[in-house]
Design an enzyme around this catalytic site. Structure first.
Site, PDB file in Angstrom:
ATOM      1  CG  HIS A 156      51.745  49.258  33.117  1.00 27.93           C
ATOM      2  ND1 HIS A 156      50.992  50.334  33.548  1.00 27.93           N
ATOM      3  CD2 HIS A 156      52.966  49.763  32.807  1.00 27.93           C
ATOM      4  CE1 HIS A 156      51.730  51.431  33.481  1.00 27.93           C
ATOM      5  NE2 HIS A 156      52.934  51.116  33.042  1.00 27.93           N
ATOM      6  CB  SER A 277      39.368  21.086  44.266  1.00 29.37           C
ATOM      7  OG  SER A 277      38.010  20.882  43.955  1.00 29.37           O
ATOM      8  CE  LYS A 283      41.678  24.811  41.127  1.00 27.30           C
ATOM      9  NZ  LYS A 283      40.329  25.255  41.442  1.00 27.30           N
ATOM     10  CD  GLU A 290      43.523  31.257  46.878  1.00 22.49           C
ATOM     11  OE1 GLU A 290      42.297  31.424  46.843  1.00 22.49           O
ATOM     12  OE2 GLU A 290      44.072  30.196  46.523  1.00 22.49           O
TER      13      GLU A 290
END
Ligand code: ARG
Length: 457
Positions: A156, A277, A283, A290
């Protein structure tokens, strides 16, 4: 250009209709399969006396020339042809004259395209399987390196029990092994030859479908010629198998994205597999993971599209079936690219053991071991569970963790506690005590790695 099928119709079509109808833009990638199939077909025709031997020889030589000219770049695909089958036949006829027109005896584009696609998919299955094998090897190496690195295992997405990083990623090795098995299984059903089914009903010529099947490496010819030209189950199976691979890669991606976030910081990805970024200087984004996760949706779409295309079409061939190719080519290219990316990304990723351990120490993930300690001292599991739960609650309230909760306090909860309880809840102990087959203990993970490596041989 004059149409090969000019006859009952004028052969003059609207140019937009031509573009719409054409498949050469995507089926040209099967040129080698088409030529190979044609060579075997010509040989069979001459074996059976349907064309003369010297005719077959000239046709085969002509086809060889076309193959090498495409390969060395001197022959460019003519995209004004309807499809790759038409292009090669037209080119052959251009080179040999009238003789080229004999090649299409006792066959149809319907069995030709089914043949080409089976040959092409057979090759792709092998390529995908080889990539998966390489990838599993990399997972084993990474697991070996990290077989003693403790991290929280989750259920979970809540910290559950201590495991090792090696154990966690070996779970992915199992998934990809199953994927290889699934592909091999699909290959068995794929490896049946449709050639000689002709348009749908077979042929009046005395052909030898067994010879063609054997020469092309098939198990044998399909038993029913209508099925031979109507069946695209093999494409669906491959699409499903690729979808399953993508699903596995996507779950792996999700974990990599989580683990490389500041909230976890269990791993760092190599710069080669991250991006920055344009506005936020701090970043380091896991774009590759992704994108793999994102592309999974597209591949599922390819599977759903073909299932839907096939659901309503009557036997035998219908032009709808031309829609089989773009989707499966897209899926094949996508999955190969994604596996290649993963190979590099996993090979270069670095674990941050201190952070994993810190996270493992925080979530009371040794509470099960505390309960097991009491069970070993004679308590029932249900009671031990309750006692341990009360201790955890007390720790939370008063700012303790199990490791520094005082012995007197433990004793207040159960007289069975002794000072050896601290050894029992030591995280390394907790991991190494999990000696059950397939468990997280180092010995067990070592066994998993060696069994998998053996399978890869
Ligand atoms: N380009 C076609 C396809 O991909 C080849 C088969 C054409 N057959 C036909 N009867 N029009 O399906």
């Amino acid at each position: 250009m004059a149409k090969m099928w000019e006859g009952v119709t004028s052969g003059i079509t609207d140019s937009l209709a031509d573009d719409f109808n054409s498949s050469i833009g995507f089926d040209s990638r099967m040129y080698a399969e088409d030529i190979k199939g044609s060579m075997v077909h010509a040989e069979m025709l001459s074996n059976k006396g349907i064309i003369a031997q010297d005719e077959a020889e000239k046709i085969i030589e002509g086809l060889e020339g076309i193959l090498s000219d495409i390969e060395n770049g001197t022959l460019k695909i003519d995209y004004s042809c309807e499809d790759i089958h038409m292009f090669i036949e037209a080119e052959l006829t251009g080179r040999l004259g009238e003789l080229g027109k004999k090649l299409h005896t006792a066959r149809s584009r319907n069995d030709q395209v089914a043949l080409d696609l089976r040959l092409n998919m057979r090759k792709e299955i092998d390529e995908i399987s080889d990539l998966l094998k390489e990838f599993i090897g990399i997972i084993c190496d990474k697991a070996e390196e990290n077989k003693g690195i403790i991290m929280p295992g989750y259920t979970h997405l809540q910290r559950a029990q201590p495991i090792t990083f090696g154990h966690q990623i070996m779970a992915y090795a199992m998934m990809f092994l199953r994927d290889i098995e699934r592909l091999a299984d699909a290959k068995k059903r794929l490896n049946i030859s449709p050639i000689g089914s002709c348009a749908l009903a077979g042929t009046t010529y005395n052909t030898d479908r067994f010879f063609e099947a054997e020469k092309l490496g098939f198990e044998g010819p399909c038993l029913n010629s209508i099925d031979g030209v109507s069946d695209r189950d093999f494409v669906l199976e491959i699409l499903f198998d690729i979808s399953a691979i993508m699903m596995h890669l996507s779950r792996f991606s999700e974990e990599i994205i989580l683990w490389s976030s500041w909230e976890f910081k269990f791993i760092t990805l190599d710069d080669a597999y991250t991006t920055g970024s344009s506005i936020m200087p701090q970043k380091k984004n896991p774009d590759m993971a992704e994108l793999v996760r994102g592309k999974t949706g597209r591949v599922y779409g390819d599977l759903m599209a073909l299932l839907t295309t096939l659901k309503g079409i009557p036997l035998a061939y219908n032009k709808d079936m031309q829609e089989d190719k773009e989707g499966v080519f897209d899926a094949v290219d996508t999955v190969k690219m994604c596996i290649k990316i993963f190979i590099g990304m996993i090979k270069t990723l670095k674990t941050i053991p201190e952070n994993m351990l810190k996270a493992a120490q925080k979530g009371f993930i040794n509470a099960t071991d505390l309960a097991d300690y009491l069970v070993k001292k004679g308590e029932s599991f249900r009671n031990a569970y309750k006692i341990s739960g009360k201790i955890v609650a007390d720790c939370m309230e008063n700012g303790y963790i199990l490791e520094n909760y005082p012995l007197e306090k433990y004793k207040e909860k159960s007289r069975l506690f002794e000072s050896d309880l601290y050894d029992a809840i030591d995280l390394t102990e907790c991991v190494n005590k999990r000696i059950s087959f397939g468990g997280t203990g180092i010995k067990s993970v070592e066994n998993q790695i060696s069994v998998v490596r053996e399978k890869l041989k």
